[in-house]
Design an enzyme around this catalytic site. Structure first.
Site, short mmCIF file in Angstrom:
data_model
loop_
_atom_site.label_atom_id
_atom_site.label_comp_id
_atom_site.label_asym_id
_atom_site.label_seq_id
_atom_site.Cartn_x
_atom_site.Cartn_y
_atom_site.Cartn_z
N ASP A 92 0.85 -1.18 0.00
CA ASP A 92 0.00 0.00 0.00
C ASP A 92 0.89 1.24 0.00
O ASP A 92 2.10 1.16 0.19
CB ASP A 92 -0.98 -0.03 1.17
CG ASP A 92 -0.31 0.07 2.52
OD1 ASP A 92 0.90 0.34 2.58
OD2 ASP A 92 -0.99 -0.12 3.54
N ASP A 267 -7.79 -7.24 0.82
CA ASP A 267 -6.83 -7.44 1.91
C ASP A 267 -7.49 -6.99 3.19
O ASP A 267 -8.39 -6.14 3.18
CB ASP A 267 -5.56 -6.61 1.68
CG ASP A 267 -5.77 -5.14 2.09
OD1 ASP A 267 -5.38 -4.77 3.21
OD2 ASP A 267 -6.36 -4.38 1.30
#
Length: 372
Positions: A92, A267
């Site tokens: 991320d 996720d």
């Protein structure tokens, strides 16, 4: 042309199953990515994670840049070698921490300034620096643009401000990333729960052009139904020939409902966080192993599972470990939960391929909503 081929093999309504092909291995979709925030999926070895069937894991830019430091990871061979995971890794961008650590961060046009939650030291994270950390220092396979994730609830003006800043940062992220054959860059749709903002965000991202597209700004407190209502339109606004990734989601029922709306990748920290607190996810919903009713239950969590943690240990033993605060209890329940999430995505892939996803969804909802 996208860096990684994405082959959709079957659809059932809006649900789809396929394969995202990367140099480090294929990612079967729908896919759940275990979260390895600090270069580890908490409580598990990479061999245990692989055994669950995970094709890809996630690493966190913000945490890794602070400790052990992105430059150090680079010197030690990159994130794959550092943590001994040879499959694909998505990182991320650090954008979520803009929201979750808002009391120690300041957002400006050029960059985000952070005070480290570890030692208070100051750090600057720009779109260009985020790309450098992810692509060049950590060496991730799927890189995320830096975005601003606006907290919920948000007024329309604030949601627009965050969406527009994210769109400008998307353009800068793409310029910094350039064109690469062995790494992919995903853009992130924002706009809170406002349909017209989500549409504008999607149009701006598509014009820039990304290898995949994420849906950001959900699972931030709006609740399951509001998330589903937003996904009713948000997922379909993104290009159908590229993977769609719903960030930070979620509970098993969230995954099923998002797949029904055309989402491919997920996720969430939930499986391991739940495991560390005595909760196991099952086909009939979550159970709390702290409860006294499990003290003499000799059956395992799932006798049909390929995962040793699910198959080989009794609920009574797991109850004992949890109540005694033994570390093994956290390991086994985290391992089981990751395996369950992988089994869930595998079951969805099969159901879509066989044209029975709606029945699967109906049955799953009936079991899980009854357990709430």
């Amino acid at each position: 042309m996208a860096a990684f081929p994405f082959d959709i093999s079957a659809t059932d309504g809006s649900a789809r199953t396929g394969v995202l092909r990367t140099p480090r291995g294929d990612i079967r979709t729908p896919a759940f990515m275990p979260v390895g925030t600090a270069a580890t999926v908490k409580a598990l070895t990479v061999d245990q994670v692989k055994q669950t069937g995970a094709d890809i894991i996630l690493g966190n830019t913000y945490h890794l840049m602070l400790r052990p430091g992105a430059e150090r990871v680079k010197r030690l061979g990159g994130l794959h070698r550092f943590m001994r995971w040879d499959g694909p890794i998505l990182t991320d961008s650090g954008g979520f921490q803009v929201m979750s650590l808002s009391d120690i961060s300041k957002v400006k046009e050029d960059a985000v300034t952070f005070a480290s939650h570890i030692d208070g030291s100051k750090h600057v994270l720009s779109p260009e620096r985020s790309i450098e950390i992810q692509a060049d220092l950590l060496g991730s396979d799927i890189v995320m643009q830096l975005d601003e994730c606006v907290a919920w609830p948000a007024e329309e003006a604030r949601a627009r401000e965050g969406m527009e800043l994210s769109a400008r940062w998307a353009k800068r992220s793409k310029a910094a990333f350039g064109t690469r054959d062995t790494q992919a860059l995903f853009g992130i749709q924002q706009g809170s729960t406002f349909e017209h903002l989500r549409r504008e965000s999607s149009e701006r991202l598509t014009e820039i052009g990304f290898d995949g597209y994420a849906i950001g700004g959900l699972a931030v407190g709006e609740g399951h139904q509001a998330m589903c209502d937003t996904l009713d339109y948000a997922a379909g606004m993104l290009p159908s020939d590229r993977p769609r990734y719903l960030m930070g989601v979620g509970k098993p029922i969230d995954l099923v409902e998002a797949v029904a709306r055309g989402v491919d990748m997920f996720d969430c920290v939930l499986p391991t966080r739940s495991g560390r607190h005595g909760q196991a996810w099952t086909w009939d919903g979550p159970i709390n192993l702290k409860a006294a009713r499990f003290a003499e239950m000799d059956e395992p969590l799932d006798p049909d599972s390929d995962c040793p943690a699910s198959r080989d240990y009794s609920k009574a033993y797991l109850h004992h470990l949890v109540r005694a605060e033994e570390i093994l209890g956290q390991v086994l329940l985290s391992w089981h939960n990751i395996a369950f999430f992988q089994a869930l995505t595998a079951a969805m892939r099969s159901a879509i391929a066989e044209g029975r996803f709606e029945q699967f969804r109906h049955d799953f909802r009936a079991r899980h909503l009854a357990s709430d």
